[in-house]
Design a protein around this motif. Structure first.
Motif, PDB file in Angstrom:
ATOM      1  N   ASP A  14      -5.059  -0.363  -3.697  1.00 44.63           N
ATOM      2  CA  ASP A  14      -4.596   1.007  -3.962  1.00 44.63           C
ATOM      3  C   ASP A  14      -4.728   1.380  -5.439  1.00 44.63           C
ATOM      4  O   ASP A  14      -4.909   2.554  -5.767  1.00 44.63           O
ATOM      5  CB  ASP A  14      -3.151   1.190  -3.470  1.00 44.63           C
ATOM      6  CG  ASP A  14      -3.093   1.487  -1.967  1.00 44.63           C
ATOM      7  OD1 ASP A  14      -3.712   2.483  -1.556  1.00 44.63           O
ATOM      8  OD2 ASP A  14      -2.468   0.729  -1.219  1.00 44.63           O
ATOM      9  N   LEU A  15      -4.636   0.398  -6.327  1.00 45.05           N
ATOM     10  CA  LEU A  15      -4.881   0.695  -7.745  1.00 45.05           C
ATOM     11  C   LEU A  15      -6.351   1.071  -7.966  1.00 45.05           C
ATOM     12  O   LEU A  15      -6.649   1.977  -8.749  1.00 45.05           O
ATOM     13  CB  LEU A  15      -4.496  -0.501  -8.626  1.00 45.05           C
ATOM     14  CG  LEU A  15      -2.989  -0.705  -8.827  1.00 45.05           C
ATOM     15  CD1 LEU A  15      -2.734  -1.972  -9.647  1.00 45.05           C
ATOM     16  CD2 LEU A  15      -2.336   0.497  -9.522  1.00 45.05           C
ATOM     17  N   ALA A  16      -7.256   0.374  -7.273  1.00 44.41           N
ATOM     18  CA  ALA A  16      -8.682   0.716  -7.389  1.00 44.41           C
ATOM     19  C   ALA A  16      -8.938   2.109  -6.819  1.00 44.41           C
ATOM     20  O   ALA A  16      -9.730   2.894  -7.369  1.00 44.41           O
ATOM     21  CB  ALA A  16      -9.537  -0.325  -6.676  1.00 44.41           C
ATOM     22  N   ILE A  17      -8.265   2.450  -5.716  1.00 43.66           N
ATOM     23  CA  ILE A  17      -8.351   3.816  -5.181  1.00 43.66           C
ATOM     24  C   ILE A  17      -7.848   4.818  -6.229  1.00 43.66           C
ATOM     25  O   ILE A  17      -8.497   5.833  -6.506  1.00 43.66           O
ATOM     26  CB  ILE A  17      -7.518   3.940  -3.884  1.00 43.66           C
ATOM     27  CG1 ILE A  17      -8.212   3.194  -2.734  1.00 43.66           C
ATOM     28  CG2 ILE A  17      -7.285   5.404  -3.516  1.00 43.66           C
ATOM     29  CD1 ILE A  17      -7.418   3.142  -1.438  1.00 43.66           C
ATOM     30  N   SER A  18      -6.704   4.514  -6.839  1.00 42.27           N
ATOM     31  CA  SER A  18      -6.114   5.431  -7.818  1.00 42.27           C
ATOM     32  C   SER A  18      -7.039   5.662  -9.009  1.00 42.27           C
ATOM     33  O   SER A  18      -7.118   6.763  -9.558  1.00 42.27           O
ATOM     34  CB  SER A  18      -4.781   4.867  -8.317  1.00 42.27           C
ATOM     35  OG  SER A  18      -3.930   4.602  -7.230  1.00 42.27           O
ATOM     36  N   LEU A  19      -7.734   4.608  -9.380  1.00 39.24           N
ATOM     37  CA  LEU A  19      -8.680   4.711 -10.496  1.00 39.24           C
ATOM     38  C   LEU A  19      -9.786   5.709 -10.167  1.00 39.24           C
ATOM     39  O   LEU A  19     -10.161   6.552 -11.002  1.00 39.24           O
ATOM     40  CB  LEU A  19      -9.273   3.312 -10.740  1.00 39.24           C
ATOM     41  CG  LEU A  19      -9.779   2.927 -12.108  1.00 39.24           C
ATOM     42  CD1 LEU A  19      -8.944   3.502 -13.220  1.00 39.24           C
ATOM     43  CD2 LEU A  19      -9.822   1.406 -12.210  1.00 39.24           C
ATOM     44  N   VAL A  20     -10.309   5.655  -8.942  1.00 40.50           N
ATOM     45  CA  VAL A  20     -11.325   6.622  -8.527  1.00 40.50           C
ATOM     46  C   VAL A  20     -10.745   8.036  -8.507  1.00 40.50           C
ATOM     47  O   VAL A  20     -11.380   8.989  -8.968  1.00 40.50           O
ATOM     48  CB  VAL A  20     -11.883   6.275  -7.126  1.00 40.50           C
ATOM     49  CG1 VAL A  20     -12.729   7.419  -6.587  1.00 40.50           C
ATOM     50  CG2 VAL A  20     -12.718   5.004  -7.185  1.00 40.50           C
TER      51      VAL A  20
END
Lengths: 110, 110, 110, 110
Positions: free
Chosen positions: A25-31
Motif C-alpha cells: 500500500d505504500l508503493a500504491i501511495s507513492l504512485v
C-alpha cells in the motif's frame, strides 16, 4: 536525512497508522502522490504549470518524498547507499561515450 | 542530502541531459519509476514481493528518489523545508484526536 | 463502440476542448484517471474497497475508458482490431502450456 | 463490446488466471499499463512519440482497454451504461457556457 525520517515516522506513530502501512500500500501511495504531482502539469507547458501551480508542485513533491522515506525506513533500506548504488548501475547502463546528448533509452541504442 | 543532489546532477551533466529534463517530463518520469516500483508488488502480497523482488524494489525506490531530488534541484525547492512544511500541513489536516488508529481520509470523516 | 466514441467526441466538441487534447496530455490523463481508480483501493482489501467505494470505482473506470476511446479516436486506432491483435501477441508471449495457473511474468520463466 | 469481453475472458480462463485477478491487483495493473503507454511520450513531443513509437502506443492502449474490460466484467459493470452515466455527470460538472474553450478544472472556476 535521518532526522527527517524520524520526523516522518513520529508523525505516523502519533496517529497509530503503521498498522495500515504495509509496503504494497505504500508503493500504491507513492504512485498516487506522483500522479497528483503530475496533475499540476496536465494540459500545460512546464512554464505554465510552475507559474500557476508552484506551491502545489512543492507540496506534492514533498508527499512523494515522505512516502519514499517511509518505505525505505520500513524496508530498512539505507537511502544514501541505495541512491549511490543505483547511480553506479546507471553509469554502467548509460556510458558517457554512447549517451552524451541523446535522450534515447539504452534499449534504443545498439 | 546536498552531497547526494550534487552526485545526481553531476551524473546528468556528464551526459548533457539537462536539455531534456524539463519539469513536466521529470514529473512524468517520477510516475513511471513509481509504477515500476509498484510492478514488483503486482499479483503478490507484500511479503511475497519483498521475498522475491527486494533488490528490484530497492533499485526502483532509488530511481524515485533520484528523480525527486533532480526535480527539487531544478525548481530550487529546499527538500528538507518542503518536507517539514508538508508534515505541518498534514498535522492540521489529520489531527491526532480524530485520526488516531483510522485509515479514513479527511474527506471521509466529518 | 462507435456510438460511444461519437458521444465522447461530441461532448468534447461542444466544449471546444480538442485544442488541449494532444496525445501526450491524453496519455497523462489516462494515468491520472487510472490512479484515481486505484485510490479507491488504497489501505483496503478488494472486498472493503468494493463495499465502500463501488460507485466511485465505476465512475473512475468510466473515465479511464473515456480517455482511452478519445486517444484511440485521435490516433485513428481501431479499438477492436487493436485489442484482438494484442490478445494474439499475448497468446504467443504466454502460451497455455507454460503459463497455466501461474502468475509469473514471461521474464520470470525460462 | 460483449464479444471483445468474451475473447478477453476466454484468454484468461485458458490460462486459469482468474485466481490472481482480484480487483485491487487489476486496478494496479491498469495503472502499470497506462504508465507504459505514457513512457512512449517521455522526453518527446506528441509528434515525435507518434512518429517513433506508434506501434507501441497502440499495443499499450490495447492493454489498458483489456484490463479495463476485465475489471468491468469482474465487477459486473455495464461498460456502455457506465460511460454514458459518467458523461452525463461531466456535463453537469462542466457546463458548456462556463467551460467552452478553457482547459481550467472545475475547481479553478468560480
Amino acid at each position: 536525512m535521518d532526522d527527517l525520517i524520524k520526523e516522518i515516522i513520529s508523525f505516523r506513530d502519533e496517529r497509530d497508522w503503521e498498522q495500515f502501512h504495509n509496503p504494497k500500500d505504500l508503493a500504491i501511495s507513492l504512485v498516487l502522490e506522483a500522479s497528483e504531482l503530475l496533475e499540476n502539469f496536465q494540459w500545460k507547458s512546464s512554464e505554465q504549470a510552475i507559474d500557476i501551480n508552484f506551491k502545489h508542485i512543492q507540496d506534492e513533491l514533498a508527499d512523494v518524498l515522505i512516502y519514499s522515506l517511509m518505505l525505505a525506513n520500513d524496508l530498512k533500506i539505507d537511502v544514501k547507499e541505495a541512491i549511490l548504488s543505483k547511480l553506479e548501475k546507471n553509469k554502467q547502463k548509460y556510458p558517457v561515450e554512447k549517451f552524451k546528448g541523446t535522450s534515447k533509452k539504452y534499449t534504443e541504442i545498439e
